[in-house]
Design an enzyme around this catalytic site. Sequence first.
Site, PDB file in Angstrom:
ATOM      1  N   ASP A 104      -1.670  -6.129  -5.473  1.00 41.88           N
ATOM      2  CA  ASP A 104      -1.598  -5.054  -4.479  1.00 41.88           C
ATOM      3  C   ASP A 104      -0.622  -5.456  -3.385  1.00 41.88           C
ATOM      4  O   ASP A 104      -0.263  -6.622  -3.244  1.00 41.88           O
ATOM      5  CB  ASP A 104      -2.978  -4.810  -3.852  1.00 41.88           C
TER       6      ASP A 104
ATOM      7  N   ASP B 249      -0.356  -5.617   0.654  1.00 41.38           N
ATOM      8  CA  ASP B 249      -1.388  -5.712   1.677  1.00 41.38           C
ATOM      9  C   ASP B 249      -1.286  -4.602   2.724  1.00 41.38           C
ATOM     10  O   ASP B 249      -0.263  -3.926   2.853  1.00 41.38           O
ATOM     11  CB  ASP B 249      -1.333  -7.088   2.346  1.00 41.38           C
TER      12      ASP B 249
END
Length: 267
Positions: A207, A209
């Site tokens: 991912d 952040d």
Amino acid sequence: MKNGRMLGLIGGSGFYTFFEDFPESNATTVTPDTPYGQPSAPVTIGAIGSHEVAFLPRHGANHQYSAHALPYRANMWALRALGVRRVLAPCAVGSLDPELGPGAVVVPDQLLDRTSGRADTYFDAGGVHATFADPYCPTLRTAVTGLPGVIDGGTLVVIQGPRFSTRAESRWFAAAGCNLVNMTGYPEAVLARELELCYAAIALVTDVDAGVAVGDGVKAADVFAAFGENVELLKKLVAAAIDRVAAERTCTQCLRHDGVTLPFELP
């Protein structure tokens, strides 16, 4: 089993099994006990190419341990006691760099500790101060960074968890020069150094952040989904890295204890 040539493999979030993909490994399972209790899960030992490998799922077989509550000392001690002297440590990470998107594989060369309250040493007595300027083994790192598509170098900031970062925190980490963020890289790396184990993290980006991306921020379900999409490729990459590790350990960087006599005998 204790000839020191066995490799350790610690699986991160979503990386709970390994040898099922390699049926020729003839894997067996052991449940070691340690002075620090039992590790996260039984350790499975099998052959990958010419190497004997001990696999331990970091969070347990069913992810029953959160990052802040992991039995880190038991995990590393158990591997050492089984004969492991070199450890590859895949982990899920968030990206603090917009150019590092989900699916990127990074082998960090530096670490920033932002955890608190974790038992991060075996040496509560004895005046032992581990050398830790370069927290990762250079020879193990080379075995991984030589593979196609793997990114060499980066700074991993380790947060306490179990919550994810605020946007302000992730912007702060990025401004400090960090590229990656996760919750398990410390104290695992320093405990490995205290036990004189070579150790290298293999970071799979799941991912971007919260301070880097717009939207609702990081969600655990999205992290696990992203890791699940890439875990089989990661396992193949790990197997290829294992094949590149030399039969004999030659690293000396990870052996130093500054000449201090240890207060107990290592397993």
